[in-house]
Scaffold this motif. Structure first.
Motif, PDB file in Angstrom:
ATOM      1  N   ARG A  50       3.800   1.724  -1.148  1.00 62.35           N
ATOM      2  CA  ARG A  50       4.499   1.814  -2.430  1.00 62.35           C
ATOM      3  C   ARG A  50       3.398   2.263  -3.482  1.00 62.35           C
ATOM      4  O   ARG A  50       3.761   2.949  -4.244  1.00 62.35           O
ATOM      5  CB  ARG A  50       4.945   0.430  -3.103  1.00 62.35           C
ATOM      6  N   LEU A  51       2.320   1.978  -3.516  1.00 63.35           N
ATOM      7  CA  LEU A  51       1.200   2.465  -4.257  1.00 63.35           C
ATOM      8  C   LEU A  51       1.081   3.865  -4.060  1.00 63.35           C
ATOM      9  O   LEU A  51       0.764   4.707  -5.021  1.00 63.35           O
ATOM     10  CB  LEU A  51       0.058   1.509  -4.209  1.00 63.35           C
ATOM     11  N   LEU A  52       0.824   4.065  -2.740  1.00 62.55           N
ATOM     12  CA  LEU A  52       0.487   5.589  -2.720  1.00 62.55           C
ATOM     13  C   LEU A  52       1.536   6.559  -2.782  1.00 62.55           C
ATOM     14  O   LEU A  52       1.449   7.583  -3.425  1.00 62.55           O
ATOM     15  CB  LEU A  52       0.278   5.593  -1.227  1.00 62.55           C
ATOM     16  N   GLY A  67       0.714  -1.240  -0.077  1.00 61.03           N
ATOM     17  CA  GLY A  67      -0.097   0.017  -0.084  1.00 61.03           C
ATOM     18  C   GLY A  67       0.709   1.168  -0.051  1.00 61.03           C
ATOM     19  O   GLY A  67       0.662   2.272  -0.842  1.00 61.03           O
TER      20      GLY A  67
END
Lengths: 352, 147, 263
Positions: A341-343, A339
């Protein structure tokens, strides 16, 4: 003699004469039998809420009011929800602390106790008995700086959850860069919140401990994370280079009290803020058929400006410990890192 | 019936009833996205009675009629086991309603902020559906196992 | 191994009046590599080479450290009595050892594998209970002396209920999940598995360990493994931490670092 012992003795001096019908059960080698299964949950917090000042004791009415409030809460949260309810609000539901602005989960998963604990017939405002205000002593300057850095970095753990990778704007490390910087409980290395300790402190659930006692060892099995504290009774401490997650414990009997001395912690003990210089002394005394008095003194001169001490009862339970395998199904951990890394990627996109 | 959030206050009334902060609990704030609320209704396909969190898999029907499976993060099973529930207490096929927030990694995961049956009654309350779970008033409440 | 003299030795009594199993014990065989008889070979993970199997690329840099020692079967009768379809699954496990063996992820080892992993374990026995604590992954077992009935959920280490039959501690284990293996060779079981262990002191520093495994879903009949366990007699013998969760974080989560380390 350490503070808590003096205090305990002083309190007991004012008590009625002990019941003649109960004597402490002993093992064949003559020592008190500490074995059993205990649920150490309690509504009494570690630190005394500020409004109580130096007051260690609650009146019966005050205790009843607190317990009633918890019961009301528990009943309230057990009531049916609106079957036509919608999804919770965008932006979060405002829930604080570990519930992380997303509401955590239902109260029926929690088991934090139903009573403020009683010792010597009186109810307590805090587990901490020394310092006198029932609060942790001040941190050293170095430790304060570290705590401030941690607080600023681990915002989501304290409930400040915006769903954005705010840390990409700051210099220095973010809160999710590497697995090694996450809390030990999240990594499934130790149970959260010093449930194993030492010192062992009550947490939100699974506060059960199982003690088995032999001639040469006392073993305390802590439910989270299936940790066995092996306490040899006829040995010196391990050499300094041997470090253990829960430290190296050695025990000896002082009369009818088991005294456990623990050193040799690694860099991050379970006890929040503590360092490898942590030194804990615990005392286990059976004070009733179903109760062990658990007392502890914490020393870490690189973290706290003075030692601090606490006590609370471990009360027998019929319930068993259940396996708490943690690492084996720690799906959240990957989710948390992915999460982040995605953000971060989304934040980078927005910057373009 | 009011729509009561399943939120547990940290400090209420006079007492702070949790231990030392920041290392307390697995942090929901680290995992779930407050900007992505969800409401899931569907039949359970699987229950993983595991720690540190039980996971309840729910088949949710999408607008186009197809089904997708969501994993709902719940609490420690051990608390329920000590109240007499077992792995047979929540079976596949059971229809539930869950509100919560989606995982920050955008997978089909959400926190079980409030898990109920379609009529709004909470899971694991025994058959009465009301009252504190441990006050002994519910005669159908499963008994605690003895060691 | 004091074969034939098992009945001649009478162990000292523990405080519960039974043979004293207290101590730190460890297996000294290659059962954790393979319960059945096995020749030494180049590696656990192999690939085809021009003259026979070679170490797979992933383990090649380990050289001889990654090689597998030979050993005799600890299975009574030699072979594990698989059902035919289960034997195919075992072979498939073996071919996919690196991705499937739960030991690689440091998962709890289950019973009986916990006994013969190459790490010590400690038995604490008294009139108030019996605990077995394992150095590997900090696994623990509380051996109940009163049967609480069927376990409410499955678990990695199962539910253990113990009783004494003369000089032998008999432990019945139920409620095991299907996630553990018996060894590194893909030998596996289902959640139907029931294990009956027998611990007998046969000499001052030797335990005889037997385990009978019953799993009608996977095997055609119950089968038994048998091995000596050796006391760790050196002064200061103790279990070290080997949690080993922190050792596998790079393996399991390294690709999710903010700056992943090049592999």
């Amino acid at each position: 003699m350490p503070g808590p012992i003096l205090l305990a003795l002083a309190l007991m001096a004012g008590q009625d004469a002990p019941s003649k019908t109960w004597t402490v059960p002993r093992t064949p080698d003559g020592h008190p039998d500490l074995s059993g299964t205990y649920d150490t949950a309690t509504l009494t917090p570690l630190e005394r809420p500020a409004q109580f000042g130096d007051k260690l004791f609650l009146t019966a009415e005050e205790a009843a009011a607190i317990e009633k409030e918890e019961l009301n809460l528990s009943e309230d949260l057990a009531r049916p929800s609106d079957p036509e309810r919608e999804a919770p609000p965008v932006g979060g539901d405002g829930s604080p602390g570990p519930y992380g602005n997303v509401g955590g989960y239902n109260f029926f998963w929690i088991d934090r106790g139903t009573e403020v604990f009683e010792l010597d017939g009186r109810r307590r405002t805090s587990i901490i008995v020394d310092p006198q205000n029932g609060q942790l002593p001040p941190l050293t300057l170095e430790a304060s700086k570290r705590a401030a850095v941690r607080r600023a970095l681990y915002k989501e753990n304290a409930g400040e959850n915006t769903g954005e990778a705010w840390w990409v704007e700051i210099e220095g490390p973010g809160p999710y860069d590497d697995p090694e910087q996450r809390p030990l409980g999240e990594r499934c290395l130790l149970g959260f919140g010093s449930t194993s300790g030492p010192p062992s402190l009550p947490v939100l659930y699974n506060n059960l401990k199982r003690i088995v006692q032999t001639r040469d060892y006392v073993v305390i099995l802590v439910e989270m994370v299936h940790d066995a504290r092996i306490i040899p009774l006829h040995r010196e401490h391990a050499p300094k280079e041997i470090q253990k997650w829960m430290g190296d414990s050695v025990g000896h009997w002082e009369g009818d009290t088991l005294v456990v001395d623990t050193t040799n912690f690694g860099k991050t003990p379970a006890l929040y803020s503590a360092s490898e210089n942590l030194h804990v002394v615990e005392r286990f005394t059976r004070i009733a058929e179903d109760t062990i008095l658990y007392q502890f003194t914490v020393e870490d001169p690189t973290v706290w400006t003075k030692p601090w001490s606490g006590e609370y009862p471990w009360v027998s339970t019929d319930a068993p410990l259940y396996e708490y395998a943690c690492h084996e199904a720690n799906y959240s951990f990957g989710g948390i890192l992915r999460g982040a890394r995605l953000l971060e990627a989304e934040a980078a996109e927005r910057r373009k | 019936m009011r729509s009561y959030p399943a939120v547990v206050p940290i400090a209420f009334g006079l007492f702070l009833a949790v231990g030392v902060p920041a290392s307390a609990h697995h942090a929901f704030g680290a995992e779930f996205d407050p900007n992505r609320p969800v409401l899931l209704k569907g039949a359970i396909t699987k229950v993983e009675w595991v720690n540190p969190h039980a996971w309840i898999h729910v088949a949710v029907e999408k607008d186009d009629g197809t089904k997708e499976v969501w994993m709902v993060e719940a609490g420690t099973p051990n608390t329920l086991l000590r109240r007499g529930f077992t792995k047979d207490s929540l079976l596949p096929g059971t229809v539930i309603t869950v509100d919560g927030y989606q995982s920050k990694d955008r997978s089909n995961r959400a926190n079980g902020r409030d898990m109920t049956f379609p009529d709004g009654t909470k899971l694991f309350m025994g058959s009465s559906g009301t009252g504190a779970p441990k006050d002994g008033k519910d005669p159908t409440e499963p008994k605690k196992p003895k060691q | 191994m004091v074969e034939g003299q098992a009945n001649a030795y009478r162990a000292p009594r523990a405080s519960d009046g039974h043979p004293d199993l207290n101590g730190i014990w460890q297996a000294l065989n290659t059962a954790n590599y393979d319960l059945e008889t096995h020749m030494a070979r180049a590696a656990m993970a192999l690939r085809e080479g021009p003259y026979g199997p070679l170490p797979a690329a992933d383990v090649l840099p380990l050289g001889a450290v990654g090689a597998v020692p030979g050993g005799l079967s600890v299975v009574e009768g030699g072979a594990i009595p698989y059902r035919p379809e289960a034997l195919a699954k075992k072979k498939e496990n073996q071919e996919n050892w690196l991705t499937r063996d739960p030991e690689i992820h440091c998962y709890l080892p289950g019973v009986p594998r916990a006994t013969y992993l190459p790490y010590p374990f400690q038995i604490f026995q008294s009139e108030n209970g019996i605990l077995i604590t394992y150095e590997y992954a900090g696994a623990v077992r509380d051996v109940y002396l009163n049967d609480p009935g069927p376990p409410p959920v499955e678990s990695w280490m199962g539910q253990s209920v113990g009783r004494w039959e003369g000089e032998t501690l008999v432990v019945e284990v139920t409620g095991l999940n299907d996630r553990t293996w018996f060894d590194r060779s893909g030998n596996f079981h289902s959640a139907q598995l029931r294990v009956v262990e027998r611990y007998t002191r046969v000499a001052p520093d030797h335990l005889l360990y037997e385990a009978t495994l019953e799993d009608p879903e996977v095997f055609t009949r119950p089968w038994t493994i048998r091995m000596p366990l050796y006391r760790r007699v050196e002064p200061g013998a103790q279990l070290f931490d080997f949690k080993c969760v922190e050792f596998v974080e790079e393996l399991m989560y390294g690709q999710y670092r903010r700056r992943p380390i090049a592999r």
